[in-house]
Design a protein around this motif. Structure first.
Motif, PDB file in Angstrom:
ATOM      1  N   VAL A  32       0.859  -1.184   0.000  1.00 27.82           N
ATOM      2  CA  VAL A  32       0.000   0.000   0.000  1.00 27.82           C
ATOM      3  C   VAL A  32       0.894   1.232   0.000  1.00 27.82           C
ATOM      4  O   VAL A  32       1.877   1.284   0.729  1.00 27.82           O
ATOM      5  N   LYS A  33       0.542   2.200  -0.838  1.00 30.79           N
ATOM      6  CA  LYS A  33       1.281   3.455  -0.827  1.00 30.79           C
ATOM      7  C   LYS A  33       0.438   4.495  -0.107  1.00 30.79           C
ATOM      8  O   LYS A  33      -0.521   5.026  -0.669  1.00 30.79           O
ATOM      9  N   ILE A  34       0.793   4.733   1.131  1.00 33.82           N
ATOM     10  CA  ILE A  34       0.026   5.675   1.951  1.00 33.82           C
ATOM     11  C   ILE A  34       0.565   7.086   1.700  1.00 33.82           C
ATOM     12  O   ILE A  34       1.776   7.309   1.741  1.00 33.82           O
ATOM     13  N   MET A  35      -0.338   8.006   1.426  1.00 31.14           N
ATOM     14  CA  MET A  35       0.062   9.376   1.113  1.00 31.14           C
ATOM     15  C   MET A  35      -0.136  10.319   2.297  1.00 31.14           C
ATOM     16  O   MET A  35       0.595  11.279   2.457  1.00 31.14           O
ATOM     17  N   ARG A  36      -1.198  10.053   3.070  1.00 28.12           N
ATOM     18  CA  ARG A  36      -1.421  10.914   4.232  1.00 28.12           C
ATOM     19  C   ARG A  36      -2.164  10.116   5.302  1.00 28.12           C
ATOM     20  O   ARG A  36      -2.653   9.001   5.022  1.00 28.12           O
TER      21      ARG A  36
ATOM     22  N   PHE B  84       5.381   1.058   4.871  1.00 27.31           N
ATOM     23  CA  PHE B  84       4.529   1.468   3.761  1.00 27.31           C
ATOM     24  C   PHE B  84       5.422   2.113   2.705  1.00 27.31           C
ATOM     25  O   PHE B  84       6.411   2.749   3.028  1.00 27.31           O
ATOM     26  N   LEU B  85       5.062   1.928   1.458  1.00 21.97           N
ATOM     27  CA  LEU B  85       5.784   2.601   0.379  1.00 21.97           C
ATOM     28  C   LEU B  85       5.655   4.113   0.544  1.00 21.97           C
ATOM     29  O   LEU B  85       4.581   4.600   0.886  1.00 21.97           O
ATOM     30  N   HIS B  86       6.690   4.845   0.268  1.00 18.42           N
ATOM     31  CA  HIS B  86       6.578   6.308   0.209  1.00 18.42           C
ATOM     32  C   HIS B  86       7.646   6.874  -0.709  1.00 18.42           C
ATOM     33  O   HIS B  86       8.778   6.406  -0.710  1.00 18.42           O
ATOM     34  N   ASP B  87       7.249   7.875  -1.496  1.00 15.27           N
ATOM     35  CA  ASP B  87       8.188   8.447  -2.471  1.00 15.27           C
ATOM     36  C   ASP B  87       9.407   9.093  -1.826  1.00 15.27           C
ATOM     37  O   ASP B  87      10.514   9.007  -2.364  1.00 15.27           O
ATOM     38  N   ASN B  88       9.220   9.769  -0.680  1.00 18.16           N
ATOM     39  CA  ASN B  88      10.331  10.562  -0.134  1.00 18.16           C
ATOM     40  C   ASN B  88      11.609   9.755   0.038  1.00 18.16           C
ATOM     41  O   ASN B  88      12.705  10.232  -0.265  1.00 18.16           O
ATOM     42  N   ILE B  89      11.477   8.538   0.525  1.00 19.28           N
ATOM     43  CA  ILE B  89      12.678   7.760   0.812  1.00 19.28           C
ATOM     44  C   ILE B  89      13.424   7.410  -0.481  1.00 19.28           C
ATOM     45  O   ILE B  89      14.655   7.456  -0.533  1.00 19.28           O
ATOM     46  N   VAL B  90      12.688   7.117  -1.549  1.00 19.40           N
ATOM     47  CA  VAL B  90      13.379   6.762  -2.789  1.00 19.40           C
ATOM     48  C   VAL B  90      13.927   8.012  -3.488  1.00 19.40           C
ATOM     49  O   VAL B  90      15.025   7.985  -4.047  1.00 19.40           O
ATOM     50  N   LEU B  91      13.190   9.103  -3.406  1.00 21.14           N
ATOM     51  CA  LEU B  91      13.707  10.357  -3.969  1.00 21.14           C
ATOM     52  C   LEU B  91      14.997  10.756  -3.256  1.00 21.14           C
ATOM     53  O   LEU B  91      15.987  11.159  -3.888  1.00 21.14           O
ATOM     54  N   TYR B  92      14.983  10.608  -1.932  1.00 16.10           N
ATOM     55  CA  TYR B  92      16.156  10.996  -1.148  1.00 16.10           C
ATOM     56  C   TYR B  92      17.342  10.075  -1.458  1.00 16.10           C
ATOM     57  O   TYR B  92      18.471  10.537  -1.664  1.00 16.10           O
ATOM     58  N   ALA B  93      17.076   8.776  -1.523  1.00 14.79           N
ATOM     59  CA  ALA B  93      18.152   7.827  -1.843  1.00 14.79           C
ATOM     60  C   ALA B  93      18.742   8.152  -3.219  1.00 14.79           C
ATOM     61  O   ALA B  93      19.969   8.122  -3.403  1.00 14.79           O
TER      62      ALA B  93
END
Lengths: 456, 456
Positions: A32-36, B84-93
């Motif tokens: 699951v990709k949780i956004m908020r 949970f998946l989250h963009d920030n961690i991959v953008l930062y990496a």
């Protein structure tokens, strides 16, 4: 939505490219990709709402506005280290001291539960001048080198047991060597620790500490039998060691009736060192060790300082203070008593209907429901538990399993979890278990996780 | 102001009551209570401004508004964990990967430099299946049990040296065994590591890793001689070990010309593991380990997961991304080159005027000025250095000392430090050293710290 599916896949593949695959995702077969998130609710990239039954770190509820406000205000003023005097750290230490027995009056602020447990180990060893540690079976105390050594849950799969580590049986009255029909399981399990100490002494070894979560979590949401901790502490003290209560998952009012889970064992029991972590910062990396003046003095006596770059900084402490304020203002301990009590009643009703529900145990909003193949053998129903978790996810309820066989459905939700939430999750479980036979085909019960571990 | 003096005393006494006395304050004889900070300036409870020459954690400047804004915005959205998946961690990496040699492409996010170094140790040991570690003399790698073992600066005062730890001479060309007049000190010091490995092998021991800060800080702001790291890496690799570059104090553009201090050693040198901490979050607890796919794969191969509760959460990564943005937008690396270069020139001028200034060394905004009793014996002028720090505080300049004898005045200011700041501090030092004789009475030079340690 093709775009979000693309972003989802993109995140996922980057995750595996850049971050290795050492951390297991929730629902790794369909993450699951949780956004908020807000309160006890999570929202994915399509705006879909999920009920969160497991985020004990987000203690007062996800993204509580007053925590964000306190953090931003202090970040705008000062985010330095503790080499300068600052009021926040002493105000916070005072507030924490007020929740603890008087003798636990010195505080060390660190950044994670693991850092707290490592420091507890150093304090215990320096104070007692002994080396050995007694831990409970299946325990997990953190990801650091020193803590893997004292975590049977980890070291059994890695480098094995060190000669200075002694593993006591988990006082689990459902699966353990003494069960609910024993006259005094607290005494019986405490005697196993006493015997371990005697064996260690025969080998010329000396006990520095007994380490235990006040309610073992990874061990399967275990509630200690009455009198256990007090008697263990007596034996450990007699051997010259100290009692370390790991409250990283259980402290801060989760049990409702008390601020700390060790207090469930009565007023005549007090640990020598308490470690705290996850709930303190509502997501922010903050943790701490509370101990006695004697132990702190012994730590300082050699003139070697303990300095933690980020630990106890003004922002972390402002967040910590704001979390304490919310717990009080919103009566979250009262809520844990009410909602947790109601949830346990609902789960006990499920137990009367569904043979799969072998045991229901818990206190406040720390609850486990154990699934078994049958109630006589108590054989853990691991696949069924995994399947229940997956089916609940389809109903947009986020929950997971714990225990040595991943057979315990664990509840440790944000403390704002409501009566309606409790009823929703119990109704869903009822329906899923009711329709169980139609679902029970082997392919959907396959256990396909890359790691044979449980979520913490 | 009586009220603020009262609050000050109150904070101070509570600090000692509640927090033990294990952490030494700056200016412990007359501590400063800092209420707010901005850029390179600190403000005390009376609104008095101090110039900050040492807060390397507040890398882009204290309380930078765009960091606070990024943190608050993400705190309002989601502050969950990495299950949970989250963009920030991959953008930062991805952003971090772009600053590193290609082979360092896998990242583990943690909460402190200590957690990063402990994980580096675990990675090195699991990959090499060797146990032993080579470290530099006087090194400090963190406060955890495992790191005290590999920190001569600490273990010499505590439990002593473990049999699996080997201490190589610090490649210090001012005080060390090979000095600036040696033809090839890089080779000569690298050979000492080679000899250590040979000795270890003779005892049947096996080297997992060589651990070193890319510019030893606690060791006295040391700049490695040319060719040192590459040759050490060759010997370590030959022994089946890995090279761990501790960039906790030196990474993120502090040296100006390069993003990482290890890059000063040339393009033909690349560590196998890099650890980062202090500057990453501008005060926020975030740190990380970068390594190769091979090492990450070996860590995952046993199926045991690495999970860090707070590490890599969306807020920490949002802050990390904002810090990288500010470094670029405000050209802070360019500033480090310009201001650091100018400050070194100013200090070199002081060296021509004041016999007490024995050595000036540094790169970018990582600079040391060593005080000596006389230039022939190079005997460290410890008391004079302490006195200079105290006098500078009276001039409202916050600075401190480093090195085995606390004789090195260290500069590692926020990266927004200006030409004017550099001139102000150098002028003050010039005046204080110029008036030295009148100040040199023994009572004012008393060294009254409770701990015989230096500030990190």
């Amino acid at each position: 939505c093709i775009l979000s599916a693309y972003i989802m896949n993109e995140t996922y593949s980057l995750l595996f490219k850049r971050l290795g695959s050492s951390c297991r995702l929730f629902f790794s077969h369909d993450p699951v990709k949780i956004m908020r998130a807000r309160g006890q609710y999570l929202y994915d990239e399509n705006g879909m709402q999920y009920l969160d039954c497991i985020s004990n770190v987000q203690h007062v509820g996800h993204c509580h506005p007053s925590i964000t406000q306190a953090a931003a205000a202090q970040m705008d003023l000062l985010y330095s280290n503790t080499r300068f005097l600052h009021d926040n750290i002493v105000l916070y230490a005072n507030r924490l001291a007020a929740t603890l027995p008087k003798k636990l009056c010195v505080f060390y602020f660190v950044n994670s539960g693991s850092e707290a447990n490592d420091l507890a180990l150093r304090l215990a060893r320096q104070y007692t001048r002994h080396q050995d540690v007694i831990v409970l079976d299946y325990a997990y105390h953190g990801h650091l080198t020193s803590l893997i050594d004292i975590s049977p849950y980890k070291f059994r799969k890695l480098e094995g047991q060190k000669e200075w580590v002694h593993v006591a049986p988990l006082p689990d009255t459902y699966h353990g060597i003494y069960r609910e029909d024993h006259l005094d399981p607290g005494q019986a399990y405490a005697d196993t620790v006493k015997s371990l100490i005697e064996e260690a002494h025969k080998k010329g070894r000396k006990i520095s500490s007994f380490f235990a979560e006040s309610l073992p979590s990874v061990g399967g949401q275990i509630i200690f039998p009455t009198g256990y901790c007090k008697r263990v502490a007596e034996s450990v003290h007699e051997a010259g060691g100290v009692y370390v209560a790991d409250e990283i998952q259980t402290g801060f009012g989760r049990v409702g009736s008390h601020f700390w889970a060790f207090q469930l064992q009565g007023e005549d029991f007090c640990p020598d060192i308490v470690t705290v972590g996850k709930p303190m910062g509502n997501g922010h990396p903050i943790a701490c060790v509370a101990t006695t003046e004697e132990i702190a003095d012994a730590f300082t006596a050699n003139g070697v300082e303990y300095f933690n770059t980020f630990g106890g900084n003004p922002v972390s402490c402002a967040i910590g203070l704001a979390v304490l304020d919310v717990i009080e203002k919103e009566d979250l301990r009262g809520n844990a008593v009410r909602v947790g009590g109601h949830l346990i009643q609902l789960l006990l009703q499920l137990q009367t209907k569904h043979p799969l529900v072998g045991d229901v145990r818990g206190v406040g909003l720390f609850i486990g429901m154990e699934l078994v193949k049958d109630r006589v053998s108590r054989k853990p129903a691991t696949e069924e538990a995994a399947h229940l978790v997956r089916r609940l996810k389809e109903e947009r309820i986020v929950i997971s399993t714990d225990g040595p066989w991943d057979s315990v459905i664990k509840f440790k939700p944000p403390m704002c979890f409501s009566i309606e939430d409790a009823e929703r999750v119990s109704t869903c479980i009822d329906q899923i278990l009711g329709g169980w036979l139609t679902l029970k085909n082997t392919s959907s019960l396959q256990h396909s996780f890359p790691f044979d571990e449980i979520y913490i």
